[in-house]
Write a protein that holds these residues in place. Structure first.
Motif, PDB file in Angstrom:
ATOM      1  N   LYS A  92      -1.009  -8.974  -3.330  1.00 36.32           N
ATOM      2  CA  LYS A  92      -1.319  -8.681  -4.725  1.00 36.32           C
ATOM      3  C   LYS A  92      -2.768  -8.231  -4.864  1.00 36.32           C
ATOM      4  CE  LYS A  92      -1.377 -10.816  -9.321  1.00 36.32           C
ATOM      5  NZ  LYS A  92      -1.102 -12.067 -10.090  1.00 36.32           N
ATOM      6  N   ASP A  93      -3.670  -8.874  -4.120  1.00 30.90           N
ATOM      7  CA  ASP A  93      -5.089  -8.523  -4.200  1.00 30.90           C
ATOM      8  C   ASP A  93      -5.349  -7.120  -3.660  1.00 30.90           C
ATOM      9  OD1 ASP A  93      -5.789 -10.961  -5.322  1.00 30.90           O
ATOM     10  OD2 ASP A  93      -6.063 -11.914  -3.367  1.00 30.90           O
ATOM     11  N   ILE A  94      -4.672  -6.771  -2.569  1.00 24.43           N
ATOM     12  CA  ILE A  94      -4.831  -5.426  -2.015  1.00 24.43           C
ATOM     13  C   ILE A  94      -4.224  -4.394  -2.959  1.00 24.43           C
ATOM     14  CG2 ILE A  94      -4.120  -3.884  -0.146  1.00 24.43           C
ATOM     15  CD1 ILE A  94      -4.396  -6.274   1.744  1.00 24.43           C
ATOM     16  N   ALA A  95      -3.081  -4.730  -3.546  1.00 28.83           N
ATOM     17  CA  ALA A  95      -2.454  -3.817  -4.507  1.00 28.83           C
ATOM     18  C   ALA A  95      -3.402  -3.540  -5.672  1.00 28.83           C
ATOM     19  CB  ALA A  95      -1.144  -4.412  -5.012  1.00 28.83           C
ATOM     20  N   GLU A  96      -4.160  -4.555  -6.065  1.00 32.21           N
ATOM     21  CA  GLU A  96      -5.140  -4.368  -7.147  1.00 32.21           C
ATOM     22  C   GLU A  96      -6.229  -3.393  -6.715  1.00 32.21           C
ATOM     23  OE1 GLU A  96      -8.739  -6.862  -9.233  1.00 32.21           O
ATOM     24  OE2 GLU A  96      -6.945  -7.968  -8.643  1.00 32.21           O
ATOM     25  N   LEU A  97      -6.740  -3.554  -5.495  1.00 29.82           N
ATOM     26  CA  LEU A  97      -7.765  -2.637  -4.988  1.00 29.82           C
ATOM     27  C   LEU A  97      -7.224  -1.212  -4.894  1.00 29.82           C
ATOM     28  CD1 LEU A  97      -9.317  -4.800  -2.118  1.00 29.82           C
ATOM     29  CD2 LEU A  97     -10.395  -4.223  -4.299  1.00 29.82           C
ATOM     30  N   GLU A  98      -5.955  -1.102  -4.504  1.00 28.12           N
ATOM     31  CA  GLU A  98      -5.347   0.217  -4.332  1.00 28.12           C
ATOM     32  C   GLU A  98      -5.065   0.920  -5.660  1.00 28.12           C
ATOM     33  OE1 GLU A  98      -4.563   2.058  -1.296  1.00 28.12           O
ATOM     34  OE2 GLU A  98      -6.234   0.680  -0.992  1.00 28.12           O
ATOM     35  N   SER A  99      -5.199   0.201  -6.758  1.00 28.99           N
ATOM     36  CA  SER A  99      -4.960   0.813  -8.067  1.00 28.99           C
ATOM     37  C   SER A  99      -6.145   1.656  -8.526  1.00 28.99           C
ATOM     38  CB  SER A  99      -4.667  -0.267  -9.114  1.00 28.99           C
ATOM     39  OG  SER A  99      -5.823  -1.044  -9.390  1.00 28.99           O
ATOM     40  N   PHE A 100      -7.278   1.535  -7.827  1.00 29.71           N
ATOM     41  CA  PHE A 100      -8.471   2.293  -8.199  1.00 29.71           C
ATOM     42  C   PHE A 100      -8.495   3.647  -7.483  1.00 29.71           C
ATOM     43  CE2 PHE A 100      -9.603  -2.106  -9.062  1.00 29.71           C
ATOM     44  CZ  PHE A 100     -10.215  -2.007 -10.306  1.00 29.71           C
ATOM     45  N   ASN A 101      -9.400   4.511  -7.931  1.00 27.03           N
ATOM     46  CA  ASN A 101      -9.545   5.826  -7.312  1.00 27.03           C
ATOM     47  C   ASN A 101     -10.006   5.705  -5.861  1.00 27.03           C
ATOM     48  OD1 ASN A 101      -8.860   7.232  -9.665  1.00 27.03           O
ATOM     49  ND2 ASN A 101     -10.973   7.262 -10.395  1.00 27.03           N
TER      50      ASN A 101
END
Length: 240
Positions: free
Chosen positions: A196-205
């Motif tokens: 979930k934490d990586i998915a959050e980072l991947e949501s950015f440009n």
């Protein structure tokens, strides 16, 4: 559109992430068209000259330089060919490199049909040498995830070069949808599972920005340098 510098020969701007560098098929906005519209209004010319000196991938942000005359384009092109035109970048990546400073030399082959490039062996048909260096600026642990901030100098301008080389060397760029963690594995982690934490980072440009250009003015010969600083949440994690 933010203009950093402009005179009769050149214009330097900051390209945002998500905007194509040059005109493509379709009706999506791009940096080249926006600048041509700007110059058309300013000069009252229907089709003003605009030469692209170097390109940035669509998801990459940062400084771009354009020539406003053919003479300027030729002069800057000669500097590019002679590797006198310096380009610096910053990248936020997963993992931590083995050393604080290194040079990567690889061979890259572009597959035009899929618009993807690959690392391949020297001597492979149509492969080109790709050279870049990095300096480790800072490493952090973010919610048990290793992240690093790299300063990068690019010595060759191959297709998707920085993104591909960092991915190949197990330092995928945060937010890179094409060569990122789902393609190369997560640097510094023991699993490729996207949390979930990586998915959050991947949501950015995509966390790659051209932070600096250095060259000689194509007309006056004066040394020119332009730069910009990364902004946004991902970069704030590395507050120095």
């Amino acid at each position: 559109m933010k203009i950093v510098f402009e005179d009769e020969s050149i214009i330097a701007v900051i390209k945002p992430s998500g905007l194509a560098a040059q005109s493509l098929r379709g009706f999506e906005p791009d940096m080249e068209s926006e600048l041509k519209n700007y110059l058309s209004v300013k000069s009252k010319s229907v089709n003003p000259y605009l030469g692209i000196i170097h390109r940035l991938d669509k998801p990459v942000s940062g400084i771009m330089l354009f020539a406003k005359t053919k003479k300027a384009a030729a002069g800057l092109g000669a500097q590019m060919a002679g590797r006198e035109f310096k380009k610096k970048y910053s990248a936020a990546v997963y993992g931590k490199p083995d050393s604080d400073l290194a040079v990567y030399e690889d061979y890259i082959k572009k597959e035009s049909a899929s618009n993807i490039s690959y690392i391949c062996r020297q001597g492979t048909n149509a492969a080109k040498k790709a050279v870049m260096s990095y300096t480790l600026k800072k490493s952090i642990i973010y919610r048990d995830i290793k992240l690093s901030l790299l300063d990068i100098e690019l010595f060759t301008g191959r297709h998707h070069q920085i993104r591909l080389q960092l991915s190949y060397h197990k330092l995928p760029i945060i937010g890179d949808r094409k060569y990122g963690i789902t393609k190369s594995g997560i640097g510094g982690l023991k699993t490729n599972k996207v949390s979930k934490d990586i998915a959050e980072l991947e949501s950015f440009n995509t966390a790659l920005i051209c932070t600096g250009l250095a060259f000689k003015h194509p007309v006056s010969g004066k040394h020119m340098e332009f730069g910009c600083e990364p902004e946004g949440y991902i970069w704030s994690l590395f507050a120095l």
